[in-house]
Design an enzyme around this catalytic site. Structure first.
Site, PDB file in Angstrom:
ATOM      1  N   LYS A   1       0.042  14.229   1.423  1.00  0.00           N
ATOM      2  CA  LYS A   1      -1.245  14.534   0.794  1.00  0.00           C
ATOM      3  C   LYS A   1      -1.410  16.039   0.529  1.00  0.00           C
ATOM      4  O   LYS A   1      -2.314  16.457  -0.178  1.00  0.00           O
ATOM      5  CB  LYS A   1      -2.391  14.029   1.670  1.00  0.00           C
ATOM      6  CG  LYS A   1      -2.468  12.488   1.739  1.00  0.00           C
ATOM      7  CD  LYS A   1      -3.571  12.031   2.681  1.00  0.00           C
ATOM      8  CE  LYS A   1      -3.690  10.525   2.835  1.00  0.00           C
ATOM      9  NZ  LYS A   1      -4.420   9.874   1.728  1.00  0.00           N
TER      10      LYS A   1
ATOM     11  N   LYS B   1      -9.570  13.618   3.894  1.00  0.00           N
ATOM     12  CA  LYS B   1      -8.682  12.450   3.963  1.00  0.00           C
ATOM     13  C   LYS B   1      -7.810  12.622   5.189  1.00  0.00           C
ATOM     14  O   LYS B   1      -7.820  13.695   5.808  1.00  0.00           O
ATOM     15  CB  LYS B   1      -7.817  12.346   2.702  1.00  0.00           C
ATOM     16  CG  LYS B   1      -7.129  13.689   2.338  1.00  0.00           C
ATOM     17  CD  LYS B   1      -6.314  13.614   1.057  1.00  0.00           C
ATOM     18  CE  LYS B   1      -7.111  13.630  -0.217  1.00  0.00           C
ATOM     19  NZ  LYS B   1      -7.109  12.352  -0.914  1.00  0.00           N
ATOM     20  N   ARG B   2      -7.044  11.581   5.581  1.00  0.00           N
ATOM     21  CA  ARG B   2      -6.110  11.757   6.686  1.00  0.00           C
ATOM     22  C   ARG B   2      -5.199  12.950   6.418  1.00  0.00           C
ATOM     23  O   ARG B   2      -4.857  13.248   5.268  1.00  0.00           O
ATOM     24  CB  ARG B   2      -5.267  10.482   6.876  1.00  0.00           C
ATOM     25  CG  ARG B   2      -6.031   9.350   7.516  1.00  0.00           C
ATOM     26  CD  ARG B   2      -6.561   9.708   8.893  1.00  0.00           C
ATOM     27  NE  ARG B   2      -5.501   9.783   9.860  1.00  0.00           N
ATOM     28  CZ  ARG B   2      -5.204   8.839  10.745  1.00  0.00           C
ATOM     29  NH1 ARG B   2      -5.927   7.724  10.790  1.00  0.00           N
ATOM     30  NH2 ARG B   2      -4.221   9.002  11.591  1.00  0.00           N
TER      31      ARG B   2
ATOM     32  N   THR C   1      -8.695   6.228  -2.672  1.00  0.00           N
ATOM     33  CA  THR C   1     -10.043   5.759  -2.978  1.00  0.00           C
ATOM     34  C   THR C   1     -11.039   6.896  -2.765  1.00  0.00           C
ATOM     35  O   THR C   1     -12.124   6.882  -3.351  1.00  0.00           O
ATOM     36  CB  THR C   1     -10.444   4.554  -2.100  1.00  0.00           C
ATOM     37  OG1 THR C   1     -10.161   4.867  -0.730  1.00  0.00           O
ATOM     38  CG2 THR C   1      -9.700   3.301  -2.516  1.00  0.00           C
TER      39      THR C   1
ATOM     40  N   HIS D   1       0.797  -1.228   0.000  1.00  0.00           N
ATOM     41  CA  HIS D   1       0.000   0.000   0.000  1.00  0.00           C
ATOM     42  C   HIS D   1       0.827   1.274   0.000  1.00  0.00           C
ATOM     43  O   HIS D   1       0.263   2.365   0.021  1.00  0.00           O
ATOM     44  CB  HIS D   1      -0.931   0.038   1.219  1.00  0.00           C
ATOM     45  CG  HIS D   1      -2.104  -0.878   1.110  1.00  0.00           C
ATOM     46  ND1 HIS D   1      -3.279  -0.532   0.483  1.00  0.00           N
ATOM     47  CD2 HIS D   1      -2.278  -2.149   1.523  1.00  0.00           C
ATOM     48  CE1 HIS D   1      -4.130  -1.539   0.542  1.00  0.00           C
ATOM     49  NE2 HIS D   1      -3.537  -2.544   1.166  1.00  0.00           N
TER      50      HIS D   1
ATOM     51  N   LYS E   1     -14.563   7.962  -4.842  1.00  0.00           N
ATOM     52  CA  LYS E   1     -15.886   8.243  -4.267  1.00  0.00           C
ATOM     53  C   LYS E   1     -16.392   9.611  -4.714  1.00  0.00           C
ATOM     54  O   LYS E   1     -17.576   9.778  -5.027  1.00  0.00           O
ATOM     55  CB  LYS E   1     -15.822   8.227  -2.738  1.00  0.00           C
ATOM     56  CG  LYS E   1     -15.370   6.926  -2.130  1.00  0.00           C
ATOM     57  CD  LYS E   1     -15.063   7.131  -0.643  1.00  0.00           C
ATOM     58  CE  LYS E   1     -14.197   6.037  -0.084  1.00  0.00           C
ATOM     59  NZ  LYS E   1     -13.631   6.395   1.228  1.00  0.00           N
TER      60      LYS E   1
HETATM   61  C1  LIG Z   1     -12.353   6.635   1.548  1.00  0.00           C
HETATM   62  C2  LIG Z   1     -11.956   7.070   2.894  1.00  0.00           C
HETATM   63  C3  LIG Z   1     -10.608   7.375   3.169  1.00  0.00           C
HETATM   64  C4  LIG Z   1      -9.539   7.325   2.109  1.00  0.00           C
HETATM   65  O1  LIG Z   1      -9.442   8.589   1.475  1.00  0.00           O
HETATM   66  P1  LIG Z   1      -8.192   8.968   0.556  1.00  0.00           P
HETATM   67  O2  LIG Z   1      -8.573  10.286  -0.003  1.00  0.00           O
HETATM   68  O3  LIG Z   1      -8.090   7.909  -0.490  1.00  0.00           O
HETATM   69  O4  LIG Z   1      -7.006   9.027   1.434  1.00  0.00           O
HETATM   70  C5  LIG Z   1     -10.281   7.774   4.436  1.00  0.00           C
HETATM   71  N1  LIG Z   1     -11.207   7.876   5.407  1.00  0.00           N
HETATM   72  C6  LIG Z   1     -12.500   7.605   5.184  1.00  0.00           C
HETATM   73  C7  LIG Z   1     -13.487   7.763   6.290  1.00  0.00           C
HETATM   74  C8  LIG Z   1     -12.922   7.190   3.929  1.00  0.00           C
HETATM   75  O5  LIG Z   1     -14.213   6.911   3.722  1.00  0.00           O
END
Ligand SMILES: *Cc1c(COP(=O)(O)O)cnc(C)c1O
Length: 819
Positions: free
Chosen positions: A567, A561-562, A667, A370, A671
């Site tokens: 990032k 995101k985190r 991911t 990952h 979304k």
């Molecule tokens: C999808 C998701 C992530 C991953 O987000 P990235 O932008 O790909 O880092 C992190 N936290 C939650 C709650 C998510 O639903």
């Protein structure tokens, strides 16, 4: 046994609304033990969960029974994290009766039930940090939907991901006591209990045939107890299982202490072993090498392997057949100790010889990588390993010895290669490299997006790729459209289905049929209407939670995101400040609401400082009358799956701006695009493939490519060059440095300035700044043309067919698991 338990009066009639209504009342009274007159929202939630759960159980048993009868090959997905979120809507949708259930709930309004409040009563199951854990949850959904005999194995943490609040602009962590009111979806299995050993020592002995063996003795023991959660597939009879392990003390009381009359000490010991599954480590993409973490890993892997082998033994096949009946997928290196554990079982307990044991092991395991970032690659000090898992260390040494002998044979003149690929990192402190163990011990290693897989082959695993050119494969990530479009965005789901049917729920490639509708004005209007309604819903949430008013007609520019340096939330902040300065100088720009959400690891100081900066910038910008409502900044606290389900459908612009070469896939990007957001991003992770599918003309790409990043680093990247040549950038950086956003403490963001300049700007924000700002101008220009914007938003949705976790799971099934 075959006849499931029934409550009085309930005889499993067709799941119509009337029957559901009756079942709800029954369960409220007989399961929850409440009078409808005094029932709270939470009571009604538990009654609803009981009704849904009841409807899953028979199919669940039937599924498990059919796997057994057909002796199906099982897929075991081993993951330290499962970020499931809520389950009620998911069960409703997948099991039968979304519509009838909603009708039944509406029907019961006179009994005191408030359907819209009920959903909120469910606590998120937040047993994960972010993308990796959410991927595991999407994969369980897709395996069940595709009818793959897939089992999730993990840890039942008593405390999941911490709850984040913002106090004085800063992140404060609170424990996530998610089991306080009970978890209606899980089934405790007190009889499914396995011992897990730690510590002790290894003794060698010779058997009657003169063969040498090893035995792990004098260990201390913790018990692993199973908790099962049904995982329903969508519109199929399949209900799979997720089995999570909780630590239990091996005996209720240590008899020695008890006999000495030291009752308190005996109970304390019990607590200590039960600490193993107490809490999820809240750090994402970095490793902290703590003993408890290694113990958690071995704890759940050992219990899972015992469980799988118990199930396999019922088939009466020889162990040589294990790879034909079992595939084990390692979600990152966290469970990779399983490779040494299976070897130990085959060698020490089953008395197989090394060659046979190793052949079985390698053909059974596969490993998903990952991350390419060196600080995220797990290594454990040899001394720690020796103390906690002495026999496993021996086995790892033996694996390494045999592996290196082979490498030396093939490359006799390349001692630096031997050193590079070794499972042991030499140095002042010797360490075990878990990624190397995972690669050597697996028959397939996969990356999670094309660019990530290419970089794996070219960088961290280049040597292994030379040794085994067929081992590394790509499996681009995906998300489940059931949760991330249908459940999270019911209005858009209905609109799409009204035009192209509901086939996309099981086959996301059907979204391509939306392409011509981008030219259809009434469809565009309906699409824009849905987006606006979702933005209003989010505006409501922001108002409720933060008392801040935002305009749903402004562009919702979203980065959720985190919080992590790679990032580059900070690059987004630099743009926000740039925009702020331009607006104060009188620029005419379309109104934007810049929305951030995300958690920082509690010990990650720079990430926490970025959260504070976002909140400080928000305070200044949101209260400046000169801004004329053209810019708002919002930090939404406690980003989790349920918050994501509200934010994502409301996004106009999706920020995916990691330094190229650092985000393995992402991911969140998928979304957001699936919900009709346009992406502004770098050529990183799955952004690359999304742009291919969606069309470059509908995608905002900027910045250095991964190869350019690598080249600049190799040549000696100098952030001052960008600083010296960009007055606008200087102005922004000086505002940070000089305390413009922290007048009460002018030096607060000096460390941020320093990291971007004297510190070398590790993630090359300054190199991408001007390109990013220019790209944002193109975004603003497009937003001024609502028809053009909506056309492109529709084309984004139409192009997302590839990014379903159904497609990903189908590829794993064919290319790795052979099921
Ligand atoms: C999808 C998701 C992530 C991953 O987000 P990235 O932008 O790909 O880092 C992190 N936290 C939650 C709650 C998510 O639903």
């Amino acid at each position: 046994m075959n006849k499931p338990l029934d409550l009085p009066e309930l005889d499993h009639p067709a799941p119509g609304a009337v029957a559901i209504r009756r079942a709800l009342l029954n369960h409220l009274i007989y399961t929850v033990g409440k009078d409808p007159l005094t029932a709270t929202d939470r009571d009604w939630f538990f009654a609803s969960a009981a009704v849904l759960r009841e409807r899953m159980i028979e199919r669940w048993m039937e599924t498990m029974r059919s796997y057994y009868v057909q002796d199906r090959k099982r897929v075991y997905y081993l993951s330290m994290e499962f970020l499931m979120g809520r389950s009620m809507m998911n069960s409703m949708l997948n099991i039968c009766c979304e519509k009838e259930f909603q009708d039944a709930l509406d029907d019961l309004a006179d009994a005191g039930l408030k359907p819209e409040r009920l959903r909120e009563m469910e606590h998120d199951a937040a047993l994960g940090n972010g993308g990796l854990g959410r991927l595991a949850a999407c994969f369980l959904d897709s395996m069940a939907t595709l009818g793959v005999a897939g089992y999730g194995y993990g840890i039942r943490y008593e405390y999941g991901m911490f709850h984040q609040s913002i106090e004085g602009g800063q992140q404060v962590e609170h424990p996530d006591n998610w089991l306080r009111y009970g978890n209606p979806w899980e089934f405790p299995r007190p009889e499914v209990l396995y011992p897990v050993q730690f510590h002790g020592r290894v003794v060698d002995y010779v058997d009657n045939h003169g063969r040498r063996h090893s035995q792990w003795v004098d260990t201390s023991e913790v018990m692993a107890m199973a908790y099962d959660t049904p995982i329903p597939g969508y519109a199929t009879g399949t209900v799979n299982n997720m089995r999570l392990w909780a630590a239990k003390s091996s005996r209720d009381f240590d008899l020695n202490y008890f006999n000495e009359g030291n009752y308190i000490r005996a109970v304390q010991d019990k607590n200590e072993s039960e600490n193993l599954s107490k809490v999820l480590y809240p750090s994402d993409s970095t490793e902290m090498g703590r003993e408890l973490r290694l113990k958690q890993q071995y704890f759940f892997v050992s219990a899972s392997l015992q469980d799988m082998l118990y199930r396999f033994a019922k088939s009466n096949l020889p162990l040589a057949q294990l790879p034909q009946k079992v595939a084990i997928q390692l979600n990152d290196t966290h469970p990779s100790i399983g490779i040494a554990e299976l070897m130990r079982i085959l060698l020490d307990l089953q008395q197989l010889d090394w060659e046979r044991a190793w052949g079985i092991t390698v053909r059974t395991f596969a490993y998903t990588n990952h991350t390419l970032m060196p600080e995220a690659l797990e290594t454990w000090p040899v001394a720690l390993f020796e103390r906690v898992l002495p026999r496993h260390l021996q086995i790892i040494y033996e694996i390494n010895h045999r592996f290196l002998k082979d490498v030396m044979h093939r490359y006799p003149d390349d001692p630096s290669l031997w050193r590079r690929v070794s499972l042991i990192e030499e140095g002042s402190e010797k360490r075990v490299r878990m990624a190397h163990l995972a690669v050597v011990g697996s028959h397939r290693v996969n990356g999670v997006a094309q660019i990530h897989t290419r970089l794996m082959k070219e960088t961290i695993f280049a040597d292994f790729h030379r040794l085994w050119p067929d081992k590394i494969v790509n499996m681009t990530n995906g998300v489940t459209q059931r949760r991330w479009l249908h459940q999270a965005n019911p209005a858009l789901s209905d609109l799409l289905s009204s035009r192209i049917g509901k086939g996309w729920l099981k086959d996301l490639s059907k979204l391509r049929e939306l392409t011509p509708l981008a030219q259809d004005a009434p469809f565009r209007a309906a699409f824009a209407q849905v987006k606006l309604a979702n933005k209003s819903r989010l505006a409501q949430l922001i108002l409720q939670r933060q008392g801040l008013e935002v305009d749903p007609r402004s562009m919702f520019d979203v980065q959720v995101k985190r919080i992590h340096e790679y990032k580059r939330q900070l690059l987004n902040v630099l743009h926000v400040i740039t925009l702020y300065n331009r607006i104060r100088e009188g620029a005419d720009v379309p109104a934007r609401t810049v929305i951030f959400a995300g958690k920082a690891a509690p010990a990650y100081h720079m990430a926490k400082l970025v959260i504070r900066l976002i909140n400080d910038v928000a305070d200044v910008v949101n209260s400046d009358v000169q801004v004329r409502g053209l810019l708002k900044v919002v930090f939404i606290p406690n980003y989790d799956v349920s918050t994501a389900e509200v934010i994502i459908p409301a996004a106009d612009l999706s920020e995916q701006i990691s330094t190229a070469g650092t985000e393995a896939s992402g991911t969140g990007n998928m979304k957001l695009a699936l919900n009709g957001a346009l992406t502004i991003g770098t050529l990183d992770g799955a952004n690359v493939e999304m742009r291919e599918e969606i069309g470059a003309e509908n995608f905002f790409i900027f910045g250095l490519t991964a190869d350019e990043v690598a080249a600049q680093r190799a040549a000696g990247y100098n952030p001052w060059l960008h600083y010296d040549n960009d007055a606008q950038l200087q102005q922004v950086l000086h505002m940070l440095r000089d305390g413009y956003f922290s007048p009460d403490e002018p030096g607060r963001y000096k460390a941020v300035f320093d990291a971007l300049t004297y510190g070398g700007d590790r993630f090359m924000l300054l190199a991408d700044y001007a390109l990013y700002v220019a790209c944002q101008e193109a975004v603003s220009a497009l937003y001024r043309d609502p028809e053009a914007w909506t056309t492109r938003a529709i084309l984004n949705v139409a192009g997302m067919g590839k990014f379903s976790s159904d497609r990903a799971i189908a590829q794993y099934a064919k290319g790795i698991w052979n099921v």
